[in-house]
Design a protein around this motif. Structure first.
Motif, short mmCIF file in Angstrom:
data_model
loop_
_atom_site.label_atom_id
_atom_site.label_comp_id
_atom_site.label_asym_id
_atom_site.label_seq_id
_atom_site.Cartn_x
_atom_site.Cartn_y
_atom_site.Cartn_z
N LYS A 99 -15.65 1.04 -4.83
CA LYS A 99 -14.72 0.70 -5.91
C LYS A 99 -15.39 0.83 -7.27
CE LYS A 99 -12.37 -3.08 -5.22
NZ LYS A 99 -12.09 -4.49 -4.81
N TYR A 117 -10.56 6.21 -0.72
CA TYR A 117 -9.38 6.21 0.13
C TYR A 117 -9.58 6.93 1.45
CZ TYR A 117 -6.45 4.16 -3.50
OH TYR A 117 -5.90 3.30 -4.41
N ILE A 120 -9.76 3.50 5.28
CA ILE A 120 -9.03 2.30 4.90
C ILE A 120 -9.02 1.32 6.06
CG2 ILE A 120 -6.77 1.37 4.26
CD1 ILE A 120 -6.24 3.90 2.72
N LEU A 131 -0.86 -1.38 -0.14
CA LEU A 131 -1.18 0.03 0.10
C LEU A 131 0.07 0.89 0.10
CD1 LEU A 131 -3.27 2.22 0.81
CD2 LEU A 131 -2.99 1.58 3.21
N THR A 134 1.05 1.95 -3.30
CA THR A 134 0.19 3.03 -3.81
C THR A 134 0.59 4.38 -3.24
OG1 THR A 134 -1.65 1.45 -3.99
CG2 THR A 134 -2.21 3.79 -4.02
N LEU A 135 1.07 4.41 -2.00
CA LEU A 135 1.36 5.67 -1.33
C LEU A 135 2.84 6.06 -1.37
CD1 LEU A 135 -0.87 5.23 1.87
CD2 LEU A 135 -1.48 6.24 -0.33
N ILE A 146 -2.86 10.84 -3.50
CA ILE A 146 -3.71 9.79 -2.92
C ILE A 146 -3.55 9.76 -1.41
CG2 ILE A 146 -4.12 7.31 -2.82
CD1 ILE A 146 -3.31 7.12 -5.73
N VAL A 150 -6.42 10.14 2.60
CA VAL A 150 -6.65 9.19 3.69
C VAL A 150 -6.95 9.94 4.98
CG1 VAL A 150 -5.68 7.26 5.00
CG2 VAL A 150 -5.11 7.54 2.57
N CYS A 179 0.61 9.50 5.17
CA CYS A 179 -0.77 9.98 5.34
C CYS A 179 -0.77 11.17 6.28
CB CYS A 179 -1.66 8.85 5.86
SG CYS A 179 -1.80 7.45 4.74
#
Length: 392
Positions: A99, A117, A120, A131, A134-135, A146, A150, A179
């Motif tokens: 991070k 990423y 995870i 999460l 974010t996706l 993003i 993954v 993903c």
């Protein structure tokens, strides 16, 4: 009259570096301040590695930065991301470092985001909707870029509380659907909570979800959460499950039946199931599977019969069995041992009843190189006849 130029190499270097520093001061980034050695003094130790503020690590190619950042986390088998390890575990220290790379500077954002990423771990229920936000392309403009980063998702002791079950289920389905580059998935339940399909009664407050094994009804619902990553080309699957009924076992069979590109499979059954159901839609063809591990807490010898009867494993090279109830693996070796190079049989002491598993090893496993067995208290060891065996 200009002074004669010195022939001393160190002096020449000092003069050239002084002029370069003067140019940087007037037209470019300001150099790092340091004392310039006088003429005749040793200067190569000062100038051979001298850097200006403009020639920093941020100017390295992104591919090289990515290679450097990927070397920061240790290999996954060297640490445990489980929450029981506490906040000062090696995995937590590695996560904080990943991070921090993202927040170091703008030049690091691209490769640092990929490292952050790539792997995870979901350890708390609240991390699932976070999460998902974010996706989700509807909530984040950069969600697709993003989600493409993954590669691994692991659910570790992530119990679901009954009042939030529907929300968590929908968000988890969104994560696995988005993903598209996911290659590895692992599910480790919390040992203090039971497996449930959902909050169907008031007898429990939290549960380990069984949504991963449900059938995909094809109507756009969130059934069959693992079907999406398997369709995208999942190559590694690690599941620790409790199978209570025939429908759950059939669901596992259907799930594995669609995993044609699976290369590594690890199954850990934690509950007793007396026998495998006799009716299936058809055999399982896992032509890409090279590494398989099976373990349980009770007598599941029937599972190996099921694997021998209905599984096709033409590429299997490594087999690990961790089960106290298996008295012999001779049939497994005769059925799937043709390409094995690694065989491990744990939690069963070698005894005279195990002779049938090793007496014909050179024929059923003609490529075996590494054999691991557990010694009995009496010190008995198997008599192995295998010209290809290298490690015992």
């Amino acid at each position: 009259m200009a002074a004669a130029r010195s022939d001393c190499p160190n002096d020449v270097i000092a003069e050239e570096m002084a002029r370069a520093m003067q140019r940087e001061t007037t037209s470019g980034p300001r150099p790092i301040e340091c004392d310039i050695p006088a003429a005749g003094q040793r200067s190569d130790q000062y100038y051979s590695t001298r850097l200006t503020r403009g020639a920093t690590m941020a100017r390295l190619p992104q591919e090289l930065l990515l290679h450097i950042f990927k070397s920061i986390p240790p290999p996954s088998h060297e640490y445990d991301p489980s929450i029981i390890q506490g906040p000062r575990s090696e995995w937590m220290s590695t996560l904080r470092a990943r991070k921090a790379l993202v927040m170091t500077c703008k030049a690091f954002v691209g490769p640092a985001m990929e490292v952050l990423y790539e792997d995870i771990v979901l350890r708390r229920m609240g991390q699932v909707p976070a999460l998902a936000r974010t996706l989700d392309p509807l909530r984040n403009p950069s969600a697709d870029s993003i989600a493409a980063l993954v590669r691994k998702v692991r659910m570790d002791s992530c119990v679901v509380w009954a009042p939030f079950a529907d929300v968590v289920r929908e968000e988890l389905h969104l994560i696995l659907r988005q993903c598209t580059s996911l290659k590895e998935f692992a599910f480790y339940p919390h040992i203090n909570f039971s497996f449930e399909a959902g909050p169907t009664s008031d007898t429990f407050d939290a549960f380990n979800p069984m949504w991963l094994l449900e059938f995909n009804s094809g109507d756009g619902s969130t059934n069959g959460l693992l079907h999406a990553p398997i369709a995208h080309g999942l190559s590694s699957l690690d599941l620790k499950l409790s199978l209570h009924s025939k429908p759950e076992f059939v669901a596992l069979h259907e799930l594995l039946g669609s995993a044609s590109r699976l290369e590594k499979l690890k199954l850990d059954l934690t509950s007793y199931f007396p026998h495998y159901p006799p009716q299936f839609s058809g055999p399982i063809a896992l032509h890409s599977l090279r590494d398989m591990s099976f373990s349980c807490r009770n007598d599941h010898h029937w599972f190996l019969d099921y694997v021998c009867d209905l599984w096709e494993l033409p590429s299997l090279q490594a087999l690990t069995l961790v089960e106290p109830g298996i008295l012999s693996i001779a049939r497994v070796l005769r059925t799937h041992g043709a390409h094995l190079t690694y065989l491990q049989w744990n939690r069963h002491w070698y005894s005279e009843t195990s002779d049938d598993a090793f007496s014909d090893l050179c024929r059923v496993c003609p490529r075996l190189e590494h054999l691991v067995v557990q010694r009995s208290p009496a010190g008995l060891l198997p008599v192995v006849r295998s010209p290809t065996l290298r490690f015992l």
